[in-house]
Design a protein around this motif. Structure first.
Motif, PDB file in Angstrom:
ATOM      1  N   ALA A 111       0.861  -1.183   0.000  1.00 44.08           N
ATOM      2  CA  ALA A 111       0.000   0.000   0.000  1.00 44.08           C
ATOM      3  C   ALA A 111       0.900   1.236   0.000  1.00 44.08           C
ATOM      4  O   ALA A 111       1.718   1.408   0.906  1.00 44.08           O
ATOM      5  N   ASN A 139      -1.618   5.848   2.085  1.00 35.38           N
ATOM      6  CA  ASN A 139      -2.036   4.897   3.119  1.00 35.38           C
ATOM      7  C   ASN A 139      -1.077   4.958   4.302  1.00 35.38           C
ATOM      8  O   ASN A 139       0.007   4.391   4.250  1.00 35.38           O
ATOM      9  N   GLY A 156       1.468   1.605   5.919  1.00 35.66           N
ATOM     10  CA  GLY A 156       1.669   1.912   4.507  1.00 35.66           C
ATOM     11  C   GLY A 156       3.148   1.814   4.168  1.00 35.66           C
ATOM     12  O   GLY A 156       4.004   2.168   4.976  1.00 35.66           O
ATOM     13  N   ARG A 183      -8.408   2.063   4.970  1.00 35.03           N
ATOM     14  CA  ARG A 183      -7.129   2.742   5.149  1.00 35.03           C
ATOM     15  C   ARG A 183      -7.285   4.067   5.879  1.00 35.03           C
ATOM     16  O   ARG A 183      -8.311   4.733   5.782  1.00 35.03           O
TER      17      ARG A 183
END
Length: 175
Positions: free
Chosen positions: A49, A54, A107, A146
């Motif tokens: 991600a 994110n 992330g 997210r």
């Protein structure tokens, strides 16, 4: 095989389309005898991600489907990562087998998703096909929730395969 999804997320309360695709490797025999048990293996490319969008993600899910003339007997997960010590789980949800991770992932951290190993029994004739699961944004084939890296809001990232561009991973002919 690359799967191009219809994808979206919310930014500042507005749904925004996203161009998104994922790579999968799915294996199944080309042929099976009537009543034969065989194994199908679904493997997803690692998840990464992008940290620009994110900060954190949770409720990661990938849905797969086995259709046609077969009965799903059992399924299990093999390999993969355990971010934060939490395990992936696999479960049946309607027509789909869903691989889920409810823990949190930062992330920018690449995560190896476990393979989904499915044992099926062939029917008497016809074919068994495999494909991405899901049916729309209300039942995504792939996605997560997210925390946006810029505004800190929690929003879904949802993907599914468009009906007018179906994807078939494998076909096993029975007979």
């Amino acid at each position: 095989m690359s799967v191009a999804y219809l994808a979206r997320t919310r930014i500042e309360g507005e749904w925004t389309p996203i161009e998104y695709s994922r790579e999968f490797t799915v294996t199944a025999p080309e042929r099976a005898a009537p009543g034969e048990e065989f194994t199908i293996v679904f493997a997803s490319a690692p998840i990464l991600a992008l940290p620009a969008f994110n900060r954190t993600l949770t409720d990661l899910r990938i849905a797969y489907r086995v259709s046609g003339e077969a009965s799903v007997l059992e399924w299990d997960l093999r390999g993969g990562d355990t971010p934060g010590g939490r395990e992936f789980v696999a479960e049946r949800q309607g027509d789909d087998l869903v691989v889920r991770f409810e823990g949190t992932i930062a992330g920018g951290v690449e995560v190896a998703v476990p393979e989904l190993v499915v044992t099926v029994r062939a029917g008497e004739s016809g074919a068994v096909t495999t494909s991405p699961g899901g049916s729309g944004f209300d039942r995504p084939a792939f996605g997560w929730t997210r925390e946006h890296a810029v505004n800190g809001q929690w929003d879904p990232f949802q993907c599914y395969v468009p009906v007018d561009a179906p994807v078939v991973f494998t076909t096993t002919l029975i007979g």
